[in-house]
Design a protein around this motif. Structure first.
Motif, short mmCIF file in Angstrom:
data_model
loop_
_atom_site.label_atom_id
_atom_site.label_comp_id
_atom_site.label_asym_id
_atom_site.label_seq_id
_atom_site.Cartn_x
_atom_site.Cartn_y
_atom_site.Cartn_z
N ASN A 126 0.81 -0.98 -0.07
CA ASN A 126 0.09 -0.01 -0.01
C ASN A 126 0.87 1.24 -0.22
O ASN A 126 2.02 1.24 0.80
N LYS A 128 0.27 5.34 0.63
CA LYS A 128 -0.79 6.43 0.78
C LYS A 128 -0.10 7.81 0.85
O LYS A 128 1.24 8.03 1.34
N CYS A 130 -0.53 11.73 1.99
CA CYS A 130 -1.36 12.69 2.62
C CYS A 130 -0.54 13.81 2.99
O CYS A 130 0.40 13.73 3.48
#
Length: 161
Positions: A126, A128, A130
């Motif tokens: 994964n 991510k 942000c």
């Protein structure tokens, strides 16, 4: 903008150029010219006036004269060293650093991370994104000497059997 004015733009990575331009303009009494900004950026990157002249295909004496008549005078006025003589162009960089125009690269909210080289086989599970943070999750795989793949979890559990 001409190609010459686009030189030395990497100075904005380490220096607060907009604030510096504004503050120097207040000392000068009007905005800095594109050439003054160009010369200043070159200086902030650590190039000597002679190296700046060489990179811009200009006469060395002309660039050195420009520095004495413009940038050096403005910086001395900005940092309160009007009566000091600049013996070395590096003094300008030191004075501007001390005056706080250098951008600090470490943010108090960030951690310093030391990376170590590790031999590992795995796959990215994964990723991510942000704001200014990237998180990468990795599923690791251990490989035994015979080349048989075992998951890290299974490898640890095999000791219990």
């Amino acid at each position: 903008m001409s190609a010459t004015n686009e030189k030395f733009l990497e100075a904005c990575n380490n220096w607060d150029l907009e604030t510096l331009y504004t503050d120097l303009a207040s000392v000068k009494g009007k905005r800095l010219t594109p050439v003054e900004k160009l010369h200043l950026r070159g200086l902030l990157l650590g190039y000597s006036p002679a190296e700046i002249a060489d990179k811009l295909d200009k006469d060395i004496r002309g660039v050195e004269t420009d520095f004495s008549a413009t940038i050096y005078r403005y910086v001395k006025g900005l940092v309160g060293k009007c009566n000091e003589k600049i013996n070395n162009w590096r003094s300008v960089i030191e004075w501007l650093y001390e005056a706080g125009y250098k951008i600090e690269t470490k943010n108090n909210n960030q951690q310093t991370v030391n990376f170590e080289s590790v031999d590992m086989i795995g796959r990215i599970a994964n990723i991510k994104f942000c704001k200014k943070k990237i998180t990468i999750e990795i599923d690791t795989i251990e490989v035994d000497l015979l080349g048989k793949e075992q998951s890290f979890k299974n490898f640890n559990n095999s000791d219990d059997n």
